[in-house]
Enzyme design. Sequence first.
Site, PDB file in Angstrom:
ATOM      1  N   GLU A 132       4.873 -37.374 -13.091  1.00 24.16           N
ATOM      2  CA  GLU A 132       4.019 -37.144 -14.249  1.00 24.16           C
ATOM      3  C   GLU A 132       3.621 -38.471 -14.895  1.00 24.16           C
ATOM      4  OE1 GLU A 132       1.831 -35.879 -15.842  1.00 24.16           O
ATOM      5  OE2 GLU A 132       2.618 -34.180 -17.001  1.00 24.16           O
ATOM      6  N   HIS A 181       2.610 -32.572 -11.082  1.00 27.63           N
ATOM      7  CA  HIS A 181       2.620 -32.441 -12.537  1.00 27.63           C
ATOM      8  C   HIS A 181       1.192 -32.395 -13.084  1.00 27.63           C
ATOM      9  CE1 HIS A 181       6.927 -33.534 -12.398  1.00 27.63           C
ATOM     10  NE2 HIS A 181       6.515 -34.231 -11.358  1.00 27.63           N
ATOM     11  N   HIS A 193       4.158 -27.751 -11.328  1.00 28.15           N
ATOM     12  CA  HIS A 193       5.476 -27.106 -11.375  1.00 28.15           C
ATOM     13  C   HIS A 193       5.507 -25.946 -12.371  1.00 28.15           C
ATOM     14  CE1 HIS A 193       6.290 -28.874 -15.320  1.00 28.15           C
ATOM     15  NE2 HIS A 193       5.757 -29.991 -14.844  1.00 28.15           N
ATOM     16  N   ARG A 250      11.858 -30.772 -11.773  1.00 27.32           N
ATOM     17  CA  ARG A 250      11.044 -29.588 -12.051  1.00 27.32           C
ATOM     18  C   ARG A 250       9.988 -29.375 -10.972  1.00 27.32           C
ATOM     19  NH1 ARG A 250       9.847 -33.711 -15.669  1.00 27.32           N
ATOM     20  NH2 ARG A 250       7.650 -34.194 -16.145  1.00 27.32           N
TER      21      ARG A 250
END
Length: 273
Positions: free
Chosen positions: A113, A207, A35, A86
């Site tokens: 993540e 991520h 991202h 995100r």
Amino acid sequence: MHCHKSGDLRQKVSALYYFIIRKNIRMKTFVLLRHGESIWNKENRFTGWTDVDLTEKGVEEAVNAGKILKESDFVFDYSYTSLLKRAIKTHNIVLDTMDLDWVQAEKCWKLNEKHYGALQGLNKSETAKQYGEEQVLLWRRSYDVEPPSLDKEDPRNPVFDIRYKGISPDILPLTESLKDTYQRCVPYWKEIIGLTEANQKILITAHGNSLRSIIKYIKHISDEEILNLNLPTGIPYVFEFTDDDELMRDFFLGDEEEINRKMEEVKSQGKSS
């Protein structure tokens, strides 16, 4: 009469050979994209599963990723992203920039993540001053060292978040090492993403650590060497496979100098000064 250096000639022959091979085999292509810069990236904080938004720079990075993918003639057949905004926003901006808003997407928590446990929200440099750069490096980049865990009653526990409703509390993390992240991401790759049909192109927007775990598996990176892999934000990373899942080549799309600079920025985030 024009002459070429032997290195130039080898490159031209290699490129021609690759072009011929690429045109005559069934392939599948995956683009892995971290991202764009988030608010806590900018503030140098451990983020993990905390759902922070993109900065203006992060939005710009997503737009630029979409532009370079479009200029490189990518048209995606399907896409995947995590449950964190995100990544979702980056994914949506990229596809919108490419005029591919119609591409179907699957969102899955297994692409989230790495969970940074009780470190979430802390400034990385300040944490390095307190615990030492070596310890912070292990928490950030090592394969099997977990950050300090959240308490079960901590409001940041994923069991209290509606987006994870229906997922067994036993498998929702309170902290994770990269090994833990690998153990949820790689089966998802093998059983879902990797079963893509030949001649398809797939976008995976996720991520730094969820993508590092997948790359570790794809490229057979050792537990020790994975510490050195730093993924920059907003830079498409292309993987091309034969139909029988043999990796042919992998490469970043973009300016090499900029990519190296952004990798060094990621690497230096855990330093005390």
